[in-house]
Design a protein around this motif. Structure first.
Motif, PDB file in Angstrom:
ATOM      1  N   LEU A 104     -28.426   4.473  20.210  1.00 34.94           N
ATOM      2  CA  LEU A 104     -27.683   5.733  20.197  1.00 34.94           C
ATOM      3  C   LEU A 104     -26.491   5.590  19.267  1.00 34.94           C
ATOM      4  N   HIS A 105     -26.180   6.665  18.559  1.00 33.72           N
ATOM      5  CA  HIS A 105     -24.933   6.738  17.788  1.00 33.72           C
ATOM      6  C   HIS A 105     -24.094   7.792  18.488  1.00 33.72           C
ATOM      7  N   THR A 106     -23.041   7.372  19.138  1.00 28.43           N
ATOM      8  CA  THR A 106     -22.260   8.311  19.931  1.00 28.43           C
ATOM      9  C   THR A 106     -20.784   7.949  19.904  1.00 28.43           C
ATOM     10  N   VAL A 107     -19.988   8.776  20.554  1.00 25.00           N
ATOM     11  CA  VAL A 107     -18.526   8.587  20.586  1.00 25.00           C
ATOM     12  C   VAL A 107     -18.090   8.440  22.036  1.00 25.00           C
ATOM     13  N   ALA A 133     -16.386   5.701  17.668  1.00 23.56           N
ATOM     14  CA  ALA A 133     -17.811   5.860  17.365  1.00 23.56           C
ATOM     15  C   ALA A 133     -18.497   4.500  17.533  1.00 23.56           C
ATOM     16  N   ILE A 134     -19.580   4.484  18.303  1.00 29.54           N
ATOM     17  CA  ILE A 134     -20.288   3.220  18.571  1.00 29.54           C
ATOM     18  C   ILE A 134     -21.792   3.382  18.376  1.00 29.54           C
ATOM     19  N   THR A 135     -22.453   2.246  18.219  1.00 23.95           N
ATOM     20  CA  THR A 135     -23.917   2.183  18.198  1.00 23.95           C
ATOM     21  C   THR A 135     -24.316   1.265  19.348  1.00 23.95           C
ATOM     22  N   VAL A 136     -25.268   1.723  20.165  1.00 25.33           N
ATOM     23  CA  VAL A 136     -25.575   0.981  21.393  1.00 25.33           C
ATOM     24  C   VAL A 136     -26.946   1.390  21.926  1.00 25.33           C
ATOM     25  N   LEU A 137     -27.615   0.461  22.590  1.00 32.61           N
ATOM     26  CA  LEU A 137     -28.848   0.811  23.279  1.00 32.61           C
ATOM     27  C   LEU A 137     -28.483   1.558  24.560  1.00 32.61           C
ATOM     28  N   PRO A 138     -29.321   2.502  25.003  1.00 33.02           N
ATOM     29  CA  PRO A 138     -28.988   3.331  26.168  1.00 33.02           C
ATOM     30  C   PRO A 138     -28.523   2.546  27.394  1.00 33.02           C
ATOM     31  N   GLY A 168     -23.489  -5.800  23.542  1.00 33.84           N
ATOM     32  CA  GLY A 168     -24.488  -4.836  23.061  1.00 33.84           C
ATOM     33  C   GLY A 168     -23.893  -3.624  22.362  1.00 33.84           C
ATOM     34  N   VAL A 169     -22.557  -3.559  22.286  1.00 32.48           N
ATOM     35  CA  VAL A 169     -21.892  -2.408  21.657  1.00 32.48           C
ATOM     36  C   VAL A 169     -21.394  -2.793  20.265  1.00 32.48           C
ATOM     37  N   THR A 170     -21.698  -1.968  19.269  1.00 24.98           N
ATOM     38  CA  THR A 170     -21.207  -2.178  17.906  1.00 24.98           C
ATOM     39  C   THR A 170     -20.286  -1.030  17.532  1.00 24.98           C
ATOM     40  N   ILE A 171     -19.087  -1.359  17.012  1.00 26.00           N
ATOM     41  CA  ILE A 171     -18.180  -0.317  16.521  1.00 26.00           C
ATOM     42  C   ILE A 171     -18.681   0.124  15.150  1.00 26.00           C
ATOM     43  N   THR A 172     -19.012   1.395  15.031  1.00 24.15           N
ATOM     44  CA  THR A 172     -19.664   1.921  13.827  1.00 24.15           C
ATOM     45  C   THR A 172     -18.860   1.637  12.556  1.00 24.15           C
ATOM     46  N   GLU A 173     -17.548   1.873  12.592  1.00 21.27           N
ATOM     47  CA  GLU A 173     -16.716   1.684  11.395  1.00 21.27           C
ATOM     48  C   GLU A 173     -16.724   0.231  10.932  1.00 21.27           C
TER      49      GLU A 173
END
Length: 200
Positions: A104-107, A133-138, A168-173
């Motif tokens: 997921l790409h979410t905030v 803003a993060i990228t993460v599996l559900p 498991g959380v990646t900071i998008t920036e």
């Protein structure tokens, strides 16, 4: 929080268009859409009073929601919500389907804790961001990211790279490279403090 907050009953919406949306709102219903995944977009209607109650909880915007449509449970997250300019009314909601194994790409909101510890040292706390803003599996989706100011000295600024995020959380920036390591929060010296120190 009760899981009931994160479960909404919906009906498939067949009557589309502006006039239809107006009729729905008069009947205390909210038009919405579910999109994404490997299925076609689905137009639905939700009960406005239940939606209004649910969206009052911060976690509603970052939690995986279950929408029950025609007896089928659809896992989603809120992607956009259109509100009335001045009335406490939700006009339309966009939901994105959530699929296990697909990122997921979410905030998510940022919660700053122990600010009192920073102010006791004589610092003034300045927030530069309030969401991330993060990228993460559900299955790893956090409701918020916590930033602890307990050990932050006066005159220090924390950047994205200083923030501890759950596994498991990646900071998008940050994934875009070092040049995107933006400021998150500063503990500033009070104005004029440096001059006073020099004058002593």
């Amino acid at each position: 929080m009760s899981n009931a907050i994160y479960t909404l009953n919906a009906e498939v919406r067949t009557d589309l268009g502006k006039g239809a949306s107006r009729r729905l709102r008069h009947a205390d219903k909210v038009p919405a859409i579910i999109y994404g995944g490997h299925q076609e977009a689905l137009s639905i209607t939700l009960d406005h009073s239940k939606l209004l109650q649910a969206q009052a909880n911060e976690g509603f915007y970052t939690h995986i929601l279950t929408i029950v449509v025609g007896g089928e449970e659809v896992k989603t997250i809120v992607k956009a919500m259109q509100r009335h300019p001045f009335k406490p009314k939700v006009m339309h909601v966009d939901f994105q389907r959530v699929e296990a194994g697909h990122e997921l790409h979410t905030v998510v909101p940022v919660h700053f804790i122990n600010e009192a510890a920073a102010t006791k040292k004589g610092g003034i706390v300045a927030h530069h961001i309030n969401e991330l803003a993060i990228t993460v599996l559900p299955q790893n989706l956090p409701e918020f990211i916590e930033v602890d100011l307990a050990d932050v000295a006066v005159g220090v600024t924390l950047h994205l790279s200083d923030i501890k995020v759950p596994a498991g959380v990646t900071i998008t920036e940050l994934a875009k490279g070092a040049g995107h390591d933006q400021a998150v929060v500063s503990v500033n010296k009070p104005a004029g403090k440096a001059d006073e120190d020099t004058a002593e």
